[in-house]
Scaffold this motif. Structure first.
Motif, PDB file in Angstrom:
ATOM      1  N   ALA A  42       1.578  20.079   4.257  1.00  0.00           N
ATOM      2  CA  ALA A  42       1.419  21.356   3.554  1.00  0.00           C
ATOM      3  C   ALA A  42       2.487  22.355   3.979  1.00  0.00           C
ATOM      4  N   TYR A  43       2.797  22.366   5.274  1.00  0.00           N
ATOM      5  CA  TYR A  43       3.824  23.283   5.796  1.00  0.00           C
ATOM      6  C   TYR A  43       5.194  22.957   5.211  1.00  0.00           C
ATOM      7  N   LEU A  44       5.548  21.668   5.205  1.00  0.00           N
ATOM      8  CA  LEU A  44       6.840  21.264   4.658  1.00  0.00           C
ATOM      9  C   LEU A  44       6.914  21.525   3.160  1.00  0.00           C
ATOM     10  N   MET A  45       5.797  21.357   2.457  1.00  0.00           N
ATOM     11  CA  MET A  45       5.778  21.597   1.018  1.00  0.00           C
ATOM     12  C   MET A  45       6.021  23.070   0.716  1.00  0.00           C
ATOM     13  N   ASP A  46       5.416  23.968   1.493  1.00  0.00           N
ATOM     14  CA  ASP A  46       5.611  25.400   1.277  1.00  0.00           C
ATOM     15  C   ASP A  46       7.054  25.820   1.549  1.00  0.00           C
ATOM     16  N   LEU A  47       7.681  25.213   2.558  1.00  0.00           N
ATOM     17  CA  LEU A  47       9.032  25.622   2.941  1.00  0.00           C
ATOM     18  C   LEU A  47      10.119  24.945   2.109  1.00  0.00           C
ATOM     19  N   TYR A  48       9.960  23.646   1.857  1.00  0.00           N
ATOM     20  CA  TYR A  48      11.059  22.885   1.271  1.00  0.00           C
ATOM     21  C   TYR A  48      10.708  22.184  -0.036  1.00  0.00           C
ATOM     22  N   GLY A  49       9.434  22.213  -0.429  1.00  0.00           N
ATOM     23  CA  GLY A  49       9.045  21.576  -1.674  1.00  0.00           C
ATOM     24  C   GLY A  49       8.512  20.166  -1.471  1.00  0.00           C
ATOM     25  N   GLU A  50       7.996  19.613  -2.553  1.00  0.00           N
ATOM     26  CA  GLU A  50       7.347  18.303  -2.483  1.00  0.00           C
ATOM     27  C   GLU A  50       8.322  17.176  -2.190  1.00  0.00           C
ATOM     28  N   ALA A  51       9.577  17.305  -2.637  1.00  0.00           N
ATOM     29  CA  ALA A  51      10.547  16.215  -2.487  1.00  0.00           C
ATOM     30  C   ALA A  51      10.760  15.851  -1.021  1.00  0.00           C
ATOM     31  N   LEU A  52      10.846  16.859  -0.164  1.00  0.00           N
ATOM     32  CA  LEU A  52      11.061  16.591   1.256  1.00  0.00           C
ATOM     33  C   LEU A  52       9.838  15.905   1.873  1.00  0.00           C
ATOM     34  N   VAL A  53       8.647  16.321   1.471  1.00  0.00           N
ATOM     35  CA  VAL A  53       7.425  15.701   1.996  1.00  0.00           C
ATOM     36  C   VAL A  53       7.374  14.226   1.606  1.00  0.00           C
ATOM     37  N   VAL A  54       7.714  13.938   0.356  1.00  0.00           N
ATOM     38  CA  VAL A  54       7.721  12.544  -0.115  1.00  0.00           C
ATOM     39  C   VAL A  54       8.770  11.734   0.648  1.00  0.00           C
ATOM     40  N   ALA A  55       9.933  12.327   0.900  1.00  0.00           N
ATOM     41  CA  ALA A  55      10.980  11.638   1.657  1.00  0.00           C
ATOM     42  C   ALA A  55      10.513  11.342   3.083  1.00  0.00           C
ATOM     43  N   ALA A  56       9.837  12.303   3.697  1.00  0.00           N
ATOM     44  CA  ALA A  56       9.329  12.099   5.060  1.00  0.00           C
ATOM     45  C   ALA A  56       8.263  11.000   5.088  1.00  0.00           C
TER      46      ALA A  56
ATOM     47  N   THR B 231       0.829  -1.207   0.000  1.00  0.00           N
ATOM     48  CA  THR B 231       0.000   0.000   0.000  1.00  0.00           C
ATOM     49  C   THR B 231       0.862   1.255   0.000  1.00  0.00           C
ATOM     50  N   CYS B 232       2.000   1.190   0.688  1.00  0.00           N
ATOM     51  CA  CYS B 232       2.887   2.360   0.777  1.00  0.00           C
ATOM     52  C   CYS B 232       3.962   2.383  -0.315  1.00  0.00           C
ATOM     53  N   ALA B 233       4.064   1.325  -1.080  1.00  0.00           N
ATOM     54  CA  ALA B 233       5.102   1.244  -2.120  1.00  0.00           C
ATOM     55  C   ALA B 233       5.062   2.390  -3.138  1.00  0.00           C
ATOM     56  N   PRO B 234       3.878   2.919  -3.522  1.00  0.00           N
ATOM     57  CA  PRO B 234       3.878   4.000  -4.529  1.00  0.00           C
ATOM     58  C   PRO B 234       4.453   5.322  -4.029  1.00  0.00           C
ATOM     59  N   ILE B 235       4.584   5.526  -2.729  1.00  0.00           N
ATOM     60  CA  ILE B 235       4.949   6.844  -2.199  1.00  0.00           C
ATOM     61  C   ILE B 235       6.233   7.405  -2.804  1.00  0.00           C
ATOM     62  N   PRO B 236       7.355   6.653  -2.852  1.00  0.00           N
ATOM     63  CA  PRO B 236       8.594   7.245  -3.395  1.00  0.00           C
ATOM     64  C   PRO B 236       8.482   7.644  -4.862  1.00  0.00           C
ATOM     65  N   LEU B 237       7.556   7.033  -5.599  1.00  0.00           N
ATOM     66  CA  LEU B 237       7.436   7.319  -7.029  1.00  0.00           C
ATOM     67  C   LEU B 237       6.878   8.703  -7.318  1.00  0.00           C
ATOM     68  N   MET B 238       6.352   9.371  -6.305  1.00  0.00           N
ATOM     69  CA  MET B 238       5.716  10.669  -6.515  1.00  0.00           C
ATOM     70  C   MET B 238       6.698  11.699  -7.080  1.00  0.00           C
ATOM     71  N   THR B 239       7.954  11.619  -6.670  1.00  0.00           N
ATOM     72  CA  THR B 239       8.962  12.567  -7.168  1.00  0.00           C
ATOM     73  C   THR B 239       9.787  11.984  -8.312  1.00  0.00           C
ATOM     74  N   ILE B 240       9.563  10.712  -8.640  1.00  0.00           N
ATOM     75  CA  ILE B 240      10.319  10.068  -9.715  1.00  0.00           C
ATOM     76  C   ILE B 240       9.555  10.129 -11.033  1.00  0.00           C
ATOM     77  N   ASN B 241       8.322   9.648 -11.016  1.00  0.00           N
ATOM     78  CA  ASN B 241       7.481   9.649 -12.201  1.00  0.00           C
ATOM     79  C   ASN B 241       6.032   9.658 -11.765  1.00  0.00           C
ATOM     80  N   THR B 242       5.325  10.765 -12.003  1.00  0.00           N
ATOM     81  CA  THR B 242       3.960  10.904 -11.499  1.00  0.00           C
ATOM     82  C   THR B 242       2.986   9.935 -12.169  1.00  0.00           C
ATOM     83  N   TRP B 243       3.239   9.619 -13.456  1.00  0.00           N
ATOM     84  CA  TRP B 243       2.376   8.656 -14.124  1.00  0.00           C
ATOM     85  C   TRP B 243       2.472   7.291 -13.459  1.00  0.00           C
ATOM     86  N   TRP B 244       3.695   6.853 -13.173  1.00  0.00           N
ATOM     87  CA  TRP B 244       3.885   5.586 -12.478  1.00  0.00           C
ATOM     88  C   TRP B 244       3.340   5.658 -11.052  1.00  0.00           C
ATOM     89  N   PHE B 245       3.448   6.824 -10.446  1.00  0.00           N
ATOM     90  CA  PHE B 245       2.930   7.013  -9.090  1.00  0.00           C
ATOM     91  C   PHE B 245       1.431   6.716  -9.029  1.00  0.00           C
TER      92      PHE B 245
END
Length: 478
Positions: free
Chosen positions: A179-193, A112-126
């Motif tokens: 949302a807070y982390l996305m505004d400050l550091y971008g989507e990549a950090l949120v996906v990593a977290a 269920t959680c496997a797609p999470i890292p793909l969000m910053t790699i390829n959104t279609w695959w995500f």
């Protein structure tokens, strides 16, 4: 002395016994402490906290990936995921009754959680992986079966309430934090977290979660004692249909969860694009509804003791109907907040239904029965978003951010037509629930089966409650 001959049968028995000992030792060595509700709560919290962090980033990525058909693609993605969940839930639930809960907790959480890292790699695959992950998106089914294994009948209503409250708690701060982390550091950090939290959840299951299903309750031998029919959700639905009470419960679940699934698939986008909520307002809205839901789930056990499972289900359905009406006819921001409060009060419906199911099902069939209810919910997760998308389309409500004219929905008499239709479906579910038998009356005074007696001896208490199985005894041979 004449040496004793060892027959082939004796050798096979020795090998089988050694395998059984090895299997038992593996199960007893894994995990920290005795199996408890706490282990299930941690698993649920971490999984949905990880996805909660991605609430706002997913809205942004979805709109950027499918700018012309944002809402329709959202419905398609969630629809495929829901249909796959419906198809796989009975099989996974049945296998958990044979192989134990821990293995399937690990499998469902991982995939269920496997797609999470793909969000910053390829959104279609995500988004493709989100759809495919529906095959294993039945964690709640396994968790409820786990809880049923480790609680008494008297404790179970409160325990189910704690599971749902934990789910709500995971959503209290995670969307706002994301949302807070996305505004400050971008989507990549949120996906990593979110990925880190998911990995922590998998590690916790591997190291800390003990097996909850006693060996004596499971079928003997290494092979899965299930048939092809158990893997067929439609065959299971036909079997369930033979039992009047189960059929009524499944109809009530379908009618009530169909609009709820549609609502969950679009409510955050609806609040942002139609009602003018900002990112911060949406995050605060989720947090407040989550806090209120926690309070509701905590008192679920008291309500079950005071009103009984049947009437608790009806109260939850009443609040759900009212909140859908508010969402449908509301054209002001304060009306959405009021609907959110009612949504929190209506969140007790599903755990109340699960408690009703569990106390009327056999000890060794918890996974099958809970898997069937989860399967119906999975079917709704597939049909609900599609239904809402079609109705929005028919009423010319465009939820695409680029095409939405600010304030245009406030000019409509019914800003949210799908919500109104959903309220009518919940009214039908209320009528069905009104004809459910009172607690403990299903099946009459049936005597305990040998499996249930062994289970009671194993734990020193009756876990499955009165032996009035919602699924007929012959369903064990499905």
């Amino acid at each position: 002395m004449t040496p004793t001959k060892t027959t082939t049968t004796e050798v096979e028995m020795v090998i089988r016994n050694r395998k059984t000992v090895m299997k038992d030792s593996i199960m007893t060595m894994s995990g920290i402490g005795d199996p408890s509700v706490f282990h299930a709560l941690v698993v649920i919290f971490l999984e949905f906290f990880a996805w909660g962090l991605l609430t706002m980033p997913i809205i942004s990525v979805l709109n950027a990936t499918f700018p012309d058909h944002t809402f329709l693609m959202n419905g398609l993605i969630m629809g495929i995921k829901g249909i796959l969940s419906f198809l796989s839930a009975p099989l996974i639930g049945a296998l958990s009754d044979v192989w134990g809960r821990k293995f399937f907790l690990l499998v469902t959480v991982f995939f269920t959680c496997a797609p999470i890292p793909l969000m910053t790699i390829n959104t279609w695959w995500f988004f493709a992986m989100i759809s495919i992950s529906g095959v294993f998106a039945v964690t709640f089914s396994i968790v409820f079966a786990y809880v049923a294994d480790v609680t008494t009948e008297a404790e179970r209503s409160r325990a189910y309430g704690l599971v749902s409250a934990t789910f709500a708690a995971s959503m209290v701060i995670s969307p706002a934090l994301g949302a807070y982390l996305m505004d400050l550091y971008g989507e990549a950090l949120v996906v990593a977290a979110a990925t880190a939290v998911a990995v922590l959840d998998v590690f916790f299951i591997m190291v800390a979660v003990p097996e909850s299903l006693p060996e004596k309750v499971r079928p003997s031998g290494w092979g899965p004692a299930i048939s092809w029919e158990q893997a067929d959700p439609f065959a299971a639905l036909r079997k369930v249909g033979a039992e009047r009470t189960v059929l009524m419960l499944c109809v009530a679940v379908f009618l009530s969860y169909l609009p709820e699934a549609g609502q969950y698939s679009c409510i955050f986008v609806y609040l942002k694009l139609v009602m003018g909520f900002g990112v911060v307002q949406v995050a605060i809205f989720i947090a407040i509804v989550g806090v209120l839901s926690i309070g509701v789930q905590v008192v679920l056990g008291f309500l079950m003791r005071s009103l009984g499972a049947k009437h608790t289900i009806m109260v939850g359905l009443l609040f759900e109907m009212l909140q859908l009406m508010w969402y449908g006819f509301g054209s002001r921001t304060w009306m959405m907040w009021a609907a959110g409060v009612l949504a929190a009060l209506g969140s007790l419906t599903y755990p109340a239904i699960s408690a009703y199911v569990s106390v009327n099902s056999r000890a060794d069939r918890q996974g099958v029965v809970q898997g069937m209810v989860t399967g119906v919910r999975g079917l709704c997760n597939g049909l609900g978003p599609a239904m809402f998308g079609v109705i929005f389309y028919l009423f010319h409500v465009d939820l695409n951010e680029e095409h939405q004219r600010p304030g245009q929905e406030n000019e409509r008499i019914v800003p949210g037509p799908p919500f109104v239709l959903g309220a009518l479906l919940v009214i039908c579910a209320l009528l069905v629930a009104a004809f459910l038998p009172e607690d403990g009356t299903v099946g009459g005074n049936r005597r305990p089966s040998p499996v249930d007696l062994r289970f009671e001896v194993e734990h020193g208490r009756r876990v499955a409650g009165p032996l009035a199985p919602l699924m007929a005894p012959e369903s064990a041979a499905l």
